[in-house]
Scaffold this motif. Sequence first.
Motif, PDB file in Angstrom:
ATOM      1  N   ILE A 421     -76.244   7.322 -37.970  1.00  0.00           N
ATOM      2  CA  ILE A 421     -75.344   6.612 -37.185  1.00  0.00           C
ATOM      3  C   ILE A 421     -75.424   5.144 -37.109  1.00  0.00           C
ATOM      4  N   ARG A 422     -74.345   4.591 -36.912  1.00  0.00           N
ATOM      5  CA  ARG A 422     -74.250   3.141 -36.921  1.00  0.00           C
ATOM      6  C   ARG A 422     -74.901   2.671 -35.731  1.00  0.00           C
ATOM      7  N   PHE A 423     -75.746   1.763 -35.540  1.00  0.00           N
ATOM      8  CA  PHE A 423     -76.309   0.948 -34.400  1.00  0.00           C
ATOM      9  C   PHE A 423     -76.982  -0.347 -34.788  1.00  0.00           C
ATOM     10  N   THR A 424     -77.273  -1.092 -33.995  1.00  0.00           N
ATOM     11  CA  THR A 424     -77.879  -2.437 -34.097  1.00  0.00           C
ATOM     12  C   THR A 424     -79.088  -2.591 -33.237  1.00  0.00           C
ATOM     13  N   ALA A 425     -80.163  -3.105 -33.641  1.00  0.00           N
ATOM     14  CA  ALA A 425     -81.523  -3.451 -32.791  1.00  0.00           C
ATOM     15  C   ALA A 425     -82.319  -4.596 -33.294  1.00  0.00           C
ATOM     16  N   ASN A 426     -83.080  -4.891 -32.695  1.00  0.00           N
ATOM     17  CA  ASN A 426     -84.092  -5.952 -33.042  1.00  0.00           C
ATOM     18  C   ASN A 426     -85.440  -5.365 -33.296  1.00  0.00           C
ATOM     19  N   PHE A 427     -85.892  -4.473 -32.672  1.00  0.00           N
ATOM     20  CA  PHE A 427     -87.028  -3.599 -32.516  1.00  0.00           C
ATOM     21  C   PHE A 427     -86.906  -2.355 -32.356  1.00  0.00           C
ATOM     22  N   ILE A 428     -87.561  -1.669 -33.262  1.00  0.00           N
ATOM     23  CA  ILE A 428     -87.392   0.202 -33.303  1.00  0.00           C
ATOM     24  C   ILE A 428     -88.790   0.369 -33.216  1.00  0.00           C
ATOM     25  N   HIS A 429     -89.297   1.267 -32.412  1.00  0.00           N
ATOM     26  CA  HIS A 429     -90.571   2.034 -32.369  1.00  0.00           C
ATOM     27  C   HIS A 429     -90.558   3.443 -32.732  1.00  0.00           C
ATOM     28  N   LEU A 444     -83.081   2.842 -42.096  1.00  0.00           N
ATOM     29  CA  LEU A 444     -83.416   2.118 -40.960  1.00  0.00           C
ATOM     30  C   LEU A 444     -83.314   0.514 -41.378  1.00  0.00           C
ATOM     31  N   LEU A 445     -83.753   0.284 -42.589  1.00  0.00           N
ATOM     32  CA  LEU A 445     -83.605  -0.968 -43.431  1.00  0.00           C
ATOM     33  C   LEU A 445     -82.150  -1.346 -43.444  1.00  0.00           C
ATOM     34  N   GLN A 446     -81.299  -0.697 -43.211  1.00  0.00           N
ATOM     35  CA  GLN A 446     -79.708  -0.998 -43.303  1.00  0.00           C
ATOM     36  C   GLN A 446     -79.354  -1.395 -41.598  1.00  0.00           C
ATOM     37  N   VAL A 447     -80.115  -1.150 -40.674  1.00  0.00           N
ATOM     38  CA  VAL A 447     -79.695  -1.425 -39.252  1.00  0.00           C
ATOM     39  C   VAL A 447     -79.788  -3.033 -39.079  1.00  0.00           C
ATOM     40  N   PRO A 448     -78.650  -3.355 -38.856  1.00  0.00           N
ATOM     41  CA  PRO A 448     -78.464  -5.009 -38.489  1.00  0.00           C
ATOM     42  C   PRO A 448     -79.396  -5.617 -37.417  1.00  0.00           C
ATOM     43  N   HIS A 449     -79.815  -6.857 -37.943  1.00  0.00           N
ATOM     44  CA  HIS A 449     -80.384  -7.732 -37.004  1.00  0.00           C
ATOM     45  C   HIS A 449     -81.850  -7.159 -36.783  1.00  0.00           C
ATOM     46  N   LEU A 450     -82.295  -5.885 -37.450  1.00  0.00           N
ATOM     47  CA  LEU A 450     -83.723  -5.606 -37.091  1.00  0.00           C
ATOM     48  C   LEU A 450     -84.648  -6.470 -37.520  1.00  0.00           C
ATOM     49  N   GLN A 451     -85.660  -6.672 -36.768  1.00  0.00           N
ATOM     50  CA  GLN A 451     -86.868  -7.647 -37.030  1.00  0.00           C
ATOM     51  C   GLN A 451     -88.262  -6.978 -37.097  1.00  0.00           C
ATOM     52  N   ILE A 452     -88.398  -6.090 -36.218  1.00  0.00           N
ATOM     53  CA  ILE A 452     -89.565  -5.241 -36.246  1.00  0.00           C
ATOM     54  C   ILE A 452     -89.269  -3.849 -36.253  1.00  0.00           C
ATOM     55  N   GLY A 466     -82.554   9.334 -56.401  1.00  0.00           N
ATOM     56  CA  GLY A 466     -81.413   8.803 -56.659  1.00  0.00           C
ATOM     57  C   GLY A 466     -80.861   7.615 -55.839  1.00  0.00           C
ATOM     58  N   ARG A 467     -81.665   7.600 -54.764  1.00  0.00           N
ATOM     59  CA  ARG A 467     -81.508   6.618 -53.772  1.00  0.00           C
ATOM     60  C   ARG A 467     -81.576   5.081 -54.283  1.00  0.00           C
ATOM     61  N   VAL A 468     -80.560   4.299 -53.972  1.00  0.00           N
ATOM     62  CA  VAL A 468     -80.464   2.952 -54.269  1.00  0.00           C
ATOM     63  C   VAL A 468     -81.241   2.175 -52.851  1.00  0.00           C
ATOM     64  N   HIS A 469     -81.944   1.160 -53.481  1.00  0.00           N
ATOM     65  CA  HIS A 469     -82.854   0.427 -52.305  1.00  0.00           C
ATOM     66  C   HIS A 469     -82.113  -0.329 -51.563  1.00  0.00           C
ATOM     67  N   SER A 470     -82.311  -0.445 -50.103  1.00  0.00           N
ATOM     68  CA  SER A 470     -81.726  -1.112 -49.164  1.00  0.00           C
ATOM     69  C   SER A 470     -82.181  -2.542 -49.005  1.00  0.00           C
ATOM     70  N   GLU A 471     -81.390  -3.399 -48.465  1.00  0.00           N
ATOM     71  CA  GLU A 471     -81.920  -4.663 -48.187  1.00  0.00           C
ATOM     72  C   GLU A 471     -81.837  -4.988 -46.689  1.00  0.00           C
ATOM     73  N   SER A 472     -82.708  -5.627 -46.215  1.00  0.00           N
ATOM     74  CA  SER A 472     -82.801  -6.233 -44.718  1.00  0.00           C
ATOM     75  C   SER A 472     -83.249  -7.598 -44.747  1.00  0.00           C
ATOM     76  N   LEU A 473     -82.179  -8.303 -44.392  1.00  0.00           N
ATOM     77  CA  LEU A 473     -82.412  -9.669 -44.563  1.00  0.00           C
ATOM     78  C   LEU A 473     -83.039 -10.521 -43.135  1.00  0.00           C
ATOM     79  N   SER A 474     -83.252  -9.371 -42.194  1.00  0.00           N
ATOM     80  CA  SER A 474     -83.837 -10.121 -40.843  1.00  0.00           C
ATOM     81  C   SER A 474     -85.227  -9.561 -40.717  1.00  0.00           C
ATOM     82  N   LEU A 475     -85.641  -8.466 -41.300  1.00  0.00           N
ATOM     83  CA  LEU A 475     -87.019  -7.558 -40.908  1.00  0.00           C
ATOM     84  C   LEU A 475     -88.055  -8.804 -41.121  1.00  0.00           C
ATOM     85  N   GLU A 476     -88.985  -8.731 -40.280  1.00  0.00           N
ATOM     86  CA  GLU A 476     -90.013  -9.574 -40.389  1.00  0.00           C
ATOM     87  C   GLU A 476     -91.422  -8.733 -40.208  1.00  0.00           C
TER      88      GLU A 476
END
Length: 858
Positions: A421-429, A444-452, A466-476
């Motif tokens: 499902i599509r959702f956004t979050a900064n922090f996911i535990h 999860l690495l595709q979740v927009p704005h995810l930092q932690i 066969g999975r193609v790797h995901s990118e997360s430009l915000s994950l810290e």
Amino acid sequence: MGDHLDLLLGVLLVASPVLGISSCSSDGRMALYRFCNLTQIPRVLNTTESLLLSFNYIKTVTATSFPFLERLQLLELGTQFSSLTIDKEAFRNLPNLRILDLGKSQIDFLHPDAFQGLPHLFELRLFSCGLSDAVLKDGYFRNLGSLSRLDLSTNQIRSLSLHPSFRELNSLKSIDFFLNQIPIVCEHELKPLRGKTLSFLRLAANNLYSRVSVDWGRCMNPFRDVILETLDVSGNGWTVDITRNFSNAINGSQIFSLVLGYHNMGSGFGFHNIKDPDQSTFAGLAGSSVAQLDLSHGFIFSLNFRLFETLAELKVLNVAHNKINKIAHEAFYGLDSLQVLNMSHNLLGELYNFNFYGLANVAHIDLQRNHIGIIQEETFRFLEKLNTLDLRDNALKTIYFIPSIPNIFLGGNKLATLPTIRFTANFIHLSENRLESLDNLYFLLQVPHLQILILNQNRFSSCNQGRVHSESLSLEKLFLGENMLQLAWETGSCWDVFKGLPRLQVLYLNNNYLTFLLPGVFSDLTALRGLSLNSNRLTVLSPGNLPPNLEILDVSRNQLLSPDPDVFASLHFVDITHNKFICECELSAFIRWLNQTNVTIFGSHADIYCMYPNSLSGTSLYSVSTDGCDEEEILRSLKFSLFILFTVTLVLFLLTVLTVVKFRGFCFLCYKMVQRLLFEDRTLGRDSDTYTYDAYLCFSSKDFEWVHNALLRHLDAQYSDQNRFHLCFEERDFMPGENHIANIHNAVRSSRKVVCLVSRHFLRDGWCLEAFSYAQSRALAYLNGALVMVVVGSLSQYQLMKHEAIRAFVQKRQYLRWPQDLQDVGWFLDKLSQHILRKEKETKKDDSIQLQTIATIS
């Protein structure tokens, strides 16, 4: 601000033992006399600022107990092992005292004027002193104009009839009456507090209003005209009725934070004899501006219809640790200002779309530790201000309900997979769930704005090939500890799991059973600063394994045997404790680095120890010597030793050569002497049946004197018993009167060898040449080496070749030369003796050939 600084001062002074002051002593500013068996106040310097006298046997404090201590700010007299008597103006010599602690000291007598003369007293601690309500009625605290905190908890106070002098305590902010015996508080008792603003008033655990019948019409509002920032009436056993009556009684009083915890409201689970709060329970608080309400630790089972509708200004509501199982429609109606809702530790099993209706501004909902297994999809969808949702430690198996909010806590549930499902979050535990496939991580690495992202204690162990790797430009920050990544990586899958994370700064991979690090697995993590590989099974780390800009590395509790120090050279902090170091020479470079590095090493020296060999097991690496393990030093030493050995050998060889060359004669004599001593002298005797002489010396008569001195004296047996040869020469052994040629022929035939001493005189002597020719013919006839030619003097090859017989010999056979150097004479004589003694194999030709040869020579 001043109040806070005073409180901090008190904390620091009470904690003085940690500052290094020894007991029963003073350093001029701090006097520490705890547990010193004192019965009287000790004399201290007038510069003392803190005097700590707890845990002694002091019984009496009078006006003369203290010298004048103008600088004293903290006095601790609490917890005396004997009853305490405090006389009139007992503290008058402490004019600047800020904190007075008498807590846990049984006070048998307290003079009403005991605290007079303390104009700057800020905090007075009288908890657990056995005081009665007389301490409030009789004006004990008058003239304490700076008093801000008064602690009278755990005493025997039964009434709050305050002395009028309380009106003068303009600085008073906090009063604590916890755990006394106050059954009721009415309006007239607290009149001296009218017009004041108290930051804290605690009436908890007094059985207040719960054990007596209260006529609220006569008792009225006890807090009239008093502003209370926090009122704590918890632990009094209040039911719904008592709470409603109290709320109605204090209607209009300003109370910003009301603590009603540890109550008896609610039917609990399975009981119906006690009521749950209803719409009227808190109606009386409508005009009190309550911003925080604590209803925790009770038995509320159901949040009823519009339970809090009158609390329009409420911002924080705490109903944790109840038995809440139901949330009625519009239960939160009217809470338009609510920002924090704590419903943790209850019995909720399902959440429905209508449960949180009315919470338009709620930012934080805490639902952890319920039994929630089902949540409808729209439950949180319309909470537009929701910032944090905490659903930890429930029974969720799916999360279709997740809204787009910054902070989501879902740890400790039963999630085995995540819906796409599509959702956004900064922090996911999401720790402590049942996620197995790394596909969930890629999602999860595709979740927009995810930092932690926290995924500790799951079961990650498989991966879709066969999975193609995901990118997360915000994950810290990424937490993947306590999983099983080793199992996934062993299959050759998901090696790109950390690709496309250019902003990742912290990565936890502890407890993942890792035995190796994939080549280049961290190569794209250019921003990574901290990496935890704690508690894995790594045996080797190479410099190329780690990210280029890493600063903090935790590789403790692995199985590193002999790590390369270059791996850690660029770090700022490293934890290498509890590894299995093999303390042999392979570890010497690492040990030297450990003792010299500027990198900060976490842990104590004792935690970095040897595992092998057994003789060093448990020994700190800091104590292990590396002497004799430096390969370069050993190689240098070996090279130097070989150089010295070669040089000495060469010098000895050259010296030997020079010695032998220079003293070769003497050396030869020594050699022969040793030979005679060690070996039996095996002189080859002549064959007496065939030869009369060992050798025939053929020489010119003109050389007789030289031959006599040079040869005969050293070889012929008639000259010395030590000589071995029986030699034949003309002057002695030729038959007088016999034909000279016949003598020569007889001499040649009678001698085993013929030694011709060829000199200038020899070449001019015809008889000598005749003898040489006859001896050569004999040697040719018998094909042996019977002829020995010795050249004496400086005769050239040309001079020898002028004579046919000599020329034929020189061309085919070797000859000897008399040595130029006298020290070579011995060697030459020995060689000549060997030629004489040598037995040649003789082969006799037929007579015709022999006669022809003799005739030719003649």
